[in-house]
Design an enzyme around this catalytic site. Structure first.
Site, PDB file in Angstrom:
ATOM      1  N   HIS A   1       0.819  -1.214   0.000  1.00 15.18           N
ATOM      2  CA  HIS A   1       0.000   0.000   0.000  1.00 15.18           C
ATOM      3  C   HIS A   1       0.852   1.264   0.000  1.00 15.18           C
ATOM      4  CE1 HIS A   1      -2.659   2.944   2.339  1.00 15.18           C
ATOM      5  NE2 HIS A   1      -3.224   2.799   1.157  1.00 15.18           N
TER       6      HIS A   1
ATOM      7  N   GLU B   1       0.532  -0.617  -4.812  1.00 10.05           N
ATOM      8  CA  GLU B   1      -0.436   0.437  -5.094  1.00 10.05           C
ATOM      9  C   GLU B   1       0.276   1.772  -4.966  1.00 10.05           C
ATOM     10  OE1 GLU B   1      -3.946   2.927  -3.083  1.00 10.05           O
ATOM     11  OE2 GLU B   1      -1.935   2.514  -2.354  1.00 10.05           O
TER      12      GLU B   1
ATOM     13  N   ASP C   1      -0.141   6.087  -5.509  1.00  5.71           N
ATOM     14  CA  ASP C   1      -1.068   7.216  -5.649  1.00  5.71           C
ATOM     15  C   ASP C   1      -0.618   8.123  -6.781  1.00  5.71           C
ATOM     16  OD1 ASP C   1      -2.720   6.711  -3.242  1.00  5.71           O
ATOM     17  OD2 ASP C   1      -0.808   6.990  -2.216  1.00  5.71           O
TER      18      ASP C   1
ATOM     19  N   HIS D   1       0.426  10.936  -1.837  1.00  4.78           N
ATOM     20  CA  HIS D   1      -0.834  10.746  -1.114  1.00  4.78           C
ATOM     21  C   HIS D   1      -1.209  11.993  -0.342  1.00  4.78           C
ATOM     22  CE1 HIS D   1      -3.820   9.347   1.732  1.00  4.78           C
ATOM     23  NE2 HIS D   1      -3.958   8.228   1.033  1.00  4.78           N
TER      24      HIS D   1
ATOM     25  N   ASP E   1      -3.727   4.381  -7.927  1.00  8.86           N
ATOM     26  CA  ASP E   1      -4.843   4.995  -7.199  1.00  8.86           C
ATOM     27  C   ASP E   1      -4.934   6.443  -7.683  1.00  8.86           C
ATOM     28  OD1 ASP E   1      -6.628   6.053  -5.412  1.00  8.86           O
ATOM     29  OD2 ASP E   1      -5.619   5.320  -3.615  1.00  8.86           O
TER      30      ASP E   1
END
Length: 273
Positions: A5, A25, A27, A41, A85
């Protein structure tokens, strides 16, 4: 798929893969003109994590390409899936298509190396807002126009807003998508969330006539939550601690039931028990 993440700095790619992730993942933030700008993020983010790591998006793509190109000195053979994301909340709804076009051009140039031995990982475009479904068509049309429709074989989709499953299905219909669909469900690790919607998504996946191919749950940091997610039948868990997930997968109850996905496992084909 053990999905690391919030991997937003290039050095974190190795860090998460070495802990056991086969997927990450990342951002993606956009500027006012819908250009993908940073892998960032920002505050707030998950408990226990620094929210402020970042790279220029194109630089991150180059680092990611190195990590997913066989023969490269930085190659990580286990890293097979990347979820972008897309932080489209900063955009007006009418910019979604433009964001998709620009994203496609950036990926084509900096990740896929214009179709010439670029990175091999599968890519999931994760969109937080159902109203931004035109991003998908902007993306797919651009890859076709640029002469690389074959790269769409490497691309899948996710709407990450925890919307009603029926509403998500409608958005895909509008976007012209059938197949290559991952369905996320989850919440920040600072809060608890039950598995009701995950189970609904898994039921859609397994129904034979649903729109979902794979289901992942986020953000899973605890052993008990990992077990619950595996018991619910998810295909992926997104985590800040890949080693925790790997440990649980090795427990007696799971080691003969689940294994880590490899490059040969299509992320678009629903697994039949």
């Amino acid at each position: 798929w053990i999905m690391g993440h919030m991997v937003n700095a290039i050095y974190q790619i190795d860090e998460f893969v070495n802990l056991g992730a086969n997927s990450i993942e990342t951002d993606v933030s956009f500027d006012d003109n819908a250009n993908p700008e940073y892998t960032y993020h920002g505050i707030p983010c998950d408990c226990g994590r620094s929210c402020l790591k970042w790279e220029n998006y194109n630089d991150f793509l180059k680092g990611l390409r190195s990590a997913t190109t066989p023969g490269n000195s930085k190659y990580q053979s286990k890293l097979i899936l990347v979820v972008f994301d897309l932080k489209t909340g900063s955009l007006y709804d009418n910019q979604a298509s433009e964001a998709g076009k620009k994203l496609a051009k950036n990926l084509l140039k900096h990740y896929w190396n214009n179709g010439n031995n670029g990175g091999r990982a599968y890519i999931v475009l994760s969109i937080p807002d159902l109203n931004h479904y035109p991003l998908i068509k902007g993306f797919t049309d651009t890859l076709k126009q640029e002469g690389h429709p074959e790269l769409l074989e490497k691309v899948g989709y996710d709407f990450s807003g925890n919307d009603a499953v029926g509403d998500v299905a409608k958005a895909y219909k509008k976007a012209g998508v059938s197949g290559h669909v991952w369905q996320s469900d989850g919440i920040t690790n600072c809060l608890l969330r039950g598995l009701t919607r995950v189970k609904e998504a898994v039921a859609n996946r397994d129904s034979g006539n649903g729109y979902i191919n794979k289901v992942y749950y986020w953000t899973v940091d605890k052993r008990a939550t990992t077990r619950d997610a595996l018991d619910a039948g998810v295909d992926g868990v997104m985590t800040n601690y890949p080693d925790v997930i790997a440990d649980v997968m090795n427990e007696a109850a799971y080691k003969n039931k689940v294994r880590l996905a490899t490059y040969e496992d299509s992320p678009w084909v629903t697994f039949k028990k």
